[in-house]
Design a protein around this motif. Sequence first.
Motif, PDB file in Angstrom:
ATOM      1  N   LEU A   2       0.761  -1.346  -0.103  1.00 54.92           N
ATOM      2  CA  LEU A   2       0.267   0.144  -0.007  1.00 54.92           C
ATOM      3  C   LEU A   2       1.126   1.097  -0.205  1.00 54.92           C
ATOM      4  CD1 LEU A   2      -2.474  -1.089   2.216  1.00 54.92           C
ATOM      5  CD2 LEU A   2      -3.231  -0.214  -0.026  1.00 54.92           C
ATOM      6  N   ARG A   3       1.515   1.120   0.980  1.00 49.05           N
ATOM      7  CA  ARG A   3       2.784   2.492   0.805  1.00 49.05           C
ATOM      8  C   ARG A   3       3.701   2.741  -0.077  1.00 49.05           C
ATOM      9  NH1 ARG A   3       3.467  -0.416   5.575  1.00 49.05           N
ATOM     10  NH2 ARG A   3       2.819  -0.019   7.775  1.00 49.05           N
ATOM     11  N   THR A   4       3.580   1.415  -0.845  1.00 44.19           N
ATOM     12  CA  THR A   4       4.666   1.796  -2.529  1.00 44.19           C
ATOM     13  C   THR A   4       2.905   2.205  -3.127  1.00 44.19           C
ATOM     14  OG1 THR A   4       5.927   0.027  -1.915  1.00 44.19           O
ATOM     15  CG2 THR A   4       6.175   0.423  -3.869  1.00 44.19           C
ATOM     16  N   VAL A   5       2.328   1.608  -3.366  1.00 48.84           N
ATOM     17  CA  VAL A   5       1.616   1.742  -4.890  1.00 48.84           C
ATOM     18  C   VAL A   5       1.191   3.327  -4.443  1.00 48.84           C
ATOM     19  CG1 VAL A   5       0.833   0.022  -5.018  1.00 48.84           C
ATOM     20  CG2 VAL A   5      -0.689   0.821  -3.946  1.00 48.84           C
ATOM     21  N   ALA A   6       0.523   4.022  -2.970  1.00 46.47           N
ATOM     22  CA  ALA A   6       0.075   5.274  -2.818  1.00 46.47           C
ATOM     23  C   ALA A   6       1.219   6.008  -3.143  1.00 46.47           C
ATOM     24  CB  ALA A   6      -0.553   5.385  -1.618  1.00 46.47           C
ATOM     25  N   GLY A   7       2.837   6.171  -2.691  1.00 48.82           N
ATOM     26  CA  GLY A   7       4.118   7.204  -2.615  1.00 48.82           C
ATOM     27  C   GLY A   7       3.447   7.279  -1.561  1.00 48.82           C
ATOM     28  N   THR A   8       3.874   6.760  -0.505  1.00 51.39           N
ATOM     29  CA  THR A   8       3.451   7.763   0.756  1.00 51.39           C
ATOM     30  C   THR A   8       3.694   6.577   1.696  1.00 51.39           C
ATOM     31  OG1 THR A   8       2.103   8.902   1.573  1.00 51.39           O
ATOM     32  CG2 THR A   8       0.853   8.040   0.888  1.00 51.39           C
ATOM     33  N   ASP A   9       3.931   7.990   3.035  1.00 54.08           N
ATOM     34  CA  ASP A   9       4.068   6.790   4.326  1.00 54.08           C
ATOM     35  C   ASP A   9       2.238   6.147   4.861  1.00 54.08           C
ATOM     36  OD1 ASP A   9       6.525   6.312   3.838  1.00 54.08           O
ATOM     37  OD2 ASP A   9       7.313   7.893   4.991  1.00 54.08           O
ATOM     38  N   GLY A  10       2.815   6.167   6.209  1.00 57.22           N
ATOM     39  CA  GLY A  10       1.100   6.137   6.488  1.00 57.22           C
ATOM     40  C   GLY A  10       0.990   4.400   6.949  1.00 57.22           C
ATOM     41  N   PHE A  11      -0.130   3.796   6.809  1.00 52.63           N
ATOM     42  CA  PHE A  11      -0.603   2.801   6.579  1.00 52.63           C
ATOM     43  C   PHE A  11      -0.900   1.904   7.759  1.00 52.63           C
ATOM     44  CE2 PHE A  11      -0.730   4.284   2.409  1.00 52.63           C
ATOM     45  CZ  PHE A  11      -2.420   4.684   1.812  1.00 52.63           C
ATOM     46  N   ARG A  12      -0.909   2.396   8.796  1.00 50.12           N
ATOM     47  CA  ARG A  12      -0.655   2.163  10.091  1.00 50.12           C
ATOM     48  C   ARG A  12      -1.505   0.723  10.370  1.00 50.12           C
ATOM     49  NH1 ARG A  12      -2.595   2.540  15.486  1.00 50.12           N
ATOM     50  NH2 ARG A  12      -3.905   4.244  14.577  1.00 50.12           N
ATOM     51  N   ALA A  13      -1.169  -0.238  11.150  1.00 59.51           N
ATOM     52  CA  ALA A  13      -1.522  -1.168  11.398  1.00 59.51           C
ATOM     53  C   ALA A  13      -2.460  -1.321  12.787  1.00 59.51           C
ATOM     54  CB  ALA A  13      -0.769  -2.910  11.207  1.00 59.51           C
ATOM     55  N   ALA A  14      -3.725  -1.104  12.871  1.00 60.50           N
ATOM     56  CA  ALA A  14      -4.374  -1.348  13.991  1.00 60.50           C
ATOM     57  C   ALA A  14      -4.545  -2.881  14.387  1.00 60.50           C
ATOM     58  CB  ALA A  14      -5.818  -0.280  13.630  1.00 60.50           C
ATOM     59  N   ALA A  15      -4.631  -3.853  14.102  1.00 64.98           N
ATOM     60  CA  ALA A  15      -4.523  -4.603  14.174  1.00 64.98           C
ATOM     61  C   ALA A  15      -4.150  -6.483  13.111  1.00 64.98           C
ATOM     62  CB  ALA A  15      -5.856  -5.479  14.438  1.00 64.98           C
ATOM     63  N   ARG A  16      -3.964  -6.932  13.549  1.00 68.83           N
ATOM     64  CA  ARG A  16      -3.138  -7.680  12.615  1.00 68.83           C
ATOM     65  C   ARG A  16      -3.966  -9.415  12.973  1.00 68.83           C
ATOM     66  NH1 ARG A  16       0.680  -5.064  14.646  1.00 68.83           N
ATOM     67  NH2 ARG A  16       2.091  -4.073  13.586  1.00 68.83           N
ATOM     68  N   TYR A  17      -4.289  -9.458  10.845  1.00 76.91           N
ATOM     69  CA  TYR A  17      -5.158 -10.826  11.119  1.00 76.91           C
ATOM     70  C   TYR A  17      -4.017 -11.594  10.020  1.00 76.91           C
ATOM     71  CZ  TYR A  17      -8.607 -13.821   9.409  1.00 76.91           C
ATOM     72  OH  TYR A  17      -9.744 -14.716   8.943  1.00 76.91           O
ATOM     73  N   ARG A  18      -3.538 -13.004  10.768  1.00 80.64           N
ATOM     74  CA  ARG A  18      -2.787 -14.093  10.048  1.00 80.64           C
ATOM     75  C   ARG A  18      -3.898 -14.869   9.391  1.00 80.64           C
ATOM     76  NH1 ARG A  18      -0.624 -10.028   9.901  1.00 80.64           N
ATOM     77  NH2 ARG A  18       1.320  -9.934  10.504  1.00 80.64           N
ATOM     78  N   GLY A  19      -5.533 -14.950   9.750  1.00 79.91           N
ATOM     79  CA  GLY A  19      -5.893 -16.076   9.248  1.00 79.91           C
ATOM     80  C   GLY A  19      -6.753 -16.220   7.913  1.00 79.91           C
ATOM     81  N   GLY A  20      -6.161 -17.402   6.811  1.00 81.03           N
ATOM     82  CA  GLY A  20      -7.416 -17.119   5.453  1.00 81.03           C
ATOM     83  C   GLY A  20      -7.957 -16.931   4.971  1.00 81.03           C
ATOM     84  N   GLU A  21      -8.865 -16.859   6.426  1.00 79.12           N
ATOM     85  CA  GLU A  21     -10.333 -16.725   5.319  1.00 79.12           C
ATOM     86  C   GLU A  21     -10.830 -14.578   5.813  1.00 79.12           C
ATOM     87  OE1 GLU A  21     -12.164 -20.364   7.486  1.00 79.12           O
ATOM     88  OE2 GLU A  21     -13.043 -18.235   8.314  1.00 79.12           O
TER      89      GLU A  21
END
Length: 316
Positions: free
Chosen positions: A211-230
């Motif tokens: 996301l940061r790469t394609v938007a060309g900007t910093d940010g996109f902070r992870a509020a939570a992590r989801y390691r599931g596959g569904e």
Amino acid sequence: MDPQQLRTLTAVVRLGSFSEAARELGYTQSAVSQQVAALEADLGTVLLERRPVRTTEAGERLLEHAGPLLLRLDAARADVRRLAAAPTARLLIGAAGASVTPRLAHALAEVRSAYPRLDLTIDQVARADITAQVATGALDLGLVDGVAAPSDPLALPDAGPLVTVAVAEEPLAVALPAAHPLARRPGLALADLADARWLDAPDVAMDLDRLRTVAGTDGFRAAARYRGGEVRGLLALVAAGHGLALLPATAAAGAADVAAVPLRSPRLVHRTELVHGSLPDGPAALLVRLLDGGRPDGLSVGPSAGRSAGFSPLAG
């Protein structure tokens, strides 16, 4: 440089112990020590400090090369074995997230008609592991997916002489709670969402580094992590306000209390491709022919059909 010595070195570093590496590799501890010492003598430098076990600067540099070198050796062995393999009624496909598309499911039905005794398995595999597992023969075929410009192929890691076939391409949408202030927008620009709370779900949604790469900007902070596959589990978190996610439009739509707002800028799509190596005649080869000869969901047969795998990190 002896590949087995290189494998032994990587095992010692990964496990942090000569004795643990010996147990895993089926050697004596003295044999492991001798292999590491022989590699150091070959290169003319110390690679490991022994107590505690840790790499020197030279050892760190060698390990940067070791992974790709050993992967290519395993891929070469698997590629030659595939050429000599007898036809089989087994088909093992690795897939990440929601990458099994309707078109693929119908093509698999045709394969099953041609091979009534087919032993078909579709395994959930982490996106980052699929290409290497296809290259080394652990999987017959792999489904890779990610984000790209329309009709552009995905960029794949260099894992040997692999080929991909386009399976599907579809628009992207931002999944956000139905009550979110932006939920009624006709479209959203990714750069405007850099300061929002996001869900880090690398096996289901677009990963935040991308996301940061394609938007060309910093940010996109992870509020939570989801390691599931569904996808359903991810959308439940979105609906409850834990964060936003960027998904294929069809995956984001239809969930209760979730709005799927089209991504307008940058102009990107979610793309799914089937990756394979050399294939003897059989179910895997038939599936590739069926997909390569038709029109992928939502796009014309484009430059990815039959192309060789590239040399940059997997788009995702």
